[in-house]
Design an enzyme around this catalytic site. Sequence first.
Site, PDB file in Angstrom:
ATOM      1  N   GLY A  41       0.821  -1.204   0.000  1.00  0.00           N
ATOM      2  CA  GLY A  41       0.000   0.000   0.000  1.00  0.00           C
ATOM      3  C   GLY A  41       0.852   1.249   0.000  1.00  0.00           C
ATOM      4  N   GLY A  44       3.219   4.646   5.223  1.00  0.00           N
ATOM      5  CA  GLY A  44       2.483   5.094   6.402  1.00  0.00           C
ATOM      6  C   GLY A  44       1.453   4.089   6.859  1.00  0.00           C
ATOM      7  CE1 TYR A 186      -9.154   3.216  18.524  1.00  0.00           C
ATOM      8  CE2 TYR A 186      -9.376   1.151  19.731  1.00  0.00           C
ATOM      9  CZ  TYR A 186      -8.750   1.917  18.754  1.00  0.00           C
ATOM     10  OH  TYR A 186      -7.748   1.378  18.000  1.00  0.00           O
ATOM     11  CB  THR A 271     -16.261  -0.557  14.453  1.00  0.00           C
ATOM     12  OG1 THR A 271     -17.351  -0.230  15.340  1.00  0.00           O
ATOM     13  CG2 THR A 271     -16.309   0.381  13.266  1.00  0.00           C
ATOM     14  CB  VAL A 272     -16.842  -6.362  15.752  1.00  0.00           C
ATOM     15  CG1 VAL A 272     -18.285  -5.922  15.774  1.00  0.00           C
ATOM     16  CG2 VAL A 272     -16.487  -6.997  14.403  1.00  0.00           C
ATOM     17  NE  ARG A 274      -7.018  -2.491  12.376  1.00  0.00           N
ATOM     18  CZ  ARG A 274      -7.429  -2.019  11.202  1.00  0.00           C
ATOM     19  NH1 ARG A 274      -8.598  -1.414  11.103  1.00  0.00           N
ATOM     20  NH2 ARG A 274      -6.680  -2.124  10.121  1.00  0.00           N
ATOM     21  CG  HIS A 447      -2.917  30.549  35.783  1.00  0.00           C
ATOM     22  ND1 HIS A 447      -3.981  29.716  36.051  1.00  0.00           N
ATOM     23  CD2 HIS A 447      -3.407  31.818  35.742  1.00  0.00           C
ATOM     24  CE1 HIS A 447      -5.072  30.463  36.176  1.00  0.00           C
ATOM     25  NE2 HIS A 447      -4.742  31.735  35.995  1.00  0.00           N
TER      26      HIS A 447
END
Length: 473
Positions: A41, A44, A186, A271-272, A274, A447
């Site tokens: 691919g 990255g 997530y 989305t369960v 990978r 601060h």
Amino acid sequence: MVVGDASLDIDTLVIGAGPGGYVAAIRAAQLGQKVMIVDKGKWGGVCLNVGCIPSKALINSAHHYEHMKHADQFGLSVENVSVDFTKVQDYKNSVVNKMTSGVEMLLKANKVQMFQGEAMFINENEARLFNEQEAPRYRFKNCIIATGSRPIELKPFPFGGRILSSTEALSLNEVPKSMIVIGGGYIGIELGQMYSKFGTEITILEGADTIMPGFDKDMSSLVVKHLKQNKVEIVNGALAKSAEQTDKDVTVTYEVNGETKSVTADYLLVTVGRRPNTDGELGLDLINVKMTDRGLIEVDDQCRTSIPHIYAIGDIVPGAALAHKASYEAKVAAEAISGLPSKVDYKCIPAVAFSDPECAAVGYTEKEAKEKGYNAKSSKFPFGGNGRAVTLGGADGFMKLVHDADTGLVLGAQIAGVEASNMIAELGLAIEMGATIEDIALTIHAHPTLGEITMDTAELAMGHPIHTLAPKK
């Protein structure tokens, strides 16, 4: 493929150019190794192309859109706010292109040889690299496998058409009117919440009794509150059974509390989890690398496989499937090849969800610390007590700091709130260096900044808070 040709010699072959592979290649080259990296691919890997970076670009756009719609809370009047999703995607793509071209530049600058294509082991010391134009053979002294992972595809919900993985969900050319998300981890929460901010009607089906099960319940509860404010429907304890799609929509049938129900939407996002990329044409079966029954490669504390000169890192080895874990292991493996005594130490891996609010954790929870034998205590400071958080409209959040009551040693931290992803690094450093709550409390924080929350939480843990009240004894 070419047969009988001579092999080219290199020191280290890196298979995969994601945040594990490209980091390994650069570090190995810095240490004097002659390195070849191969990836079918774009440079990255998943992270930069169809994962971490594009998702955060879209999430950033969604946050800006939401802020513009509610600009009146900051004393601003913004009229006719709208979304041009084609331009949003153009922005996302520009970010991705900038990051991937940067990786390519770094690899070249470090004199790493690059091959766009696939790799297949011939034996323990040779691999064939191939694409449509060529198929050279390389003899290597060492190899680092960093092939990453892909979305898990469930048989009742095959990807295609209106059933999406996270990859396709990042490249839609429109904001859907509605979307069903199977999986409340997530990834599902990040993408579902992002689209909800753009106006998509979201239904989340999660099998567990809470979303984001890897995070402290106080954290996930705060995310649930914000999801409901955006009118996201969350169905816990839901078992998705089947899906039927047309050219216009998709209907999911699911079971909850023994009752069968269905919901229809423009798209279904699954989305369960990978799956590690250790199958296919890589040829691991030809060299007999020892693997687990889940398809993960077994490694030692230097990321070395059962074949001493072959290493594996990232999503294909046991442990959390996190880009920063892969990059960390990449450096360990590259240094181990060069004879350095580097070893992995996972006590301080942060976990971050770019939900709203952001959630970040590092080290132990109070419960985990007690199970490890510590006299653990936790202190919880509200973001509402921090001036910077309030000016950002982010008063709804908290930091929880876990320490050993006997020694003051910092053991863990959980943060839910604005910029939690950036704030967690200081707590990771504290745990890594063996800092105490007093060390943090005595460190002068600028601060007004969100960083003061860390100092205030440490002071609360010591029993003399300034910007909140001490709990009643």
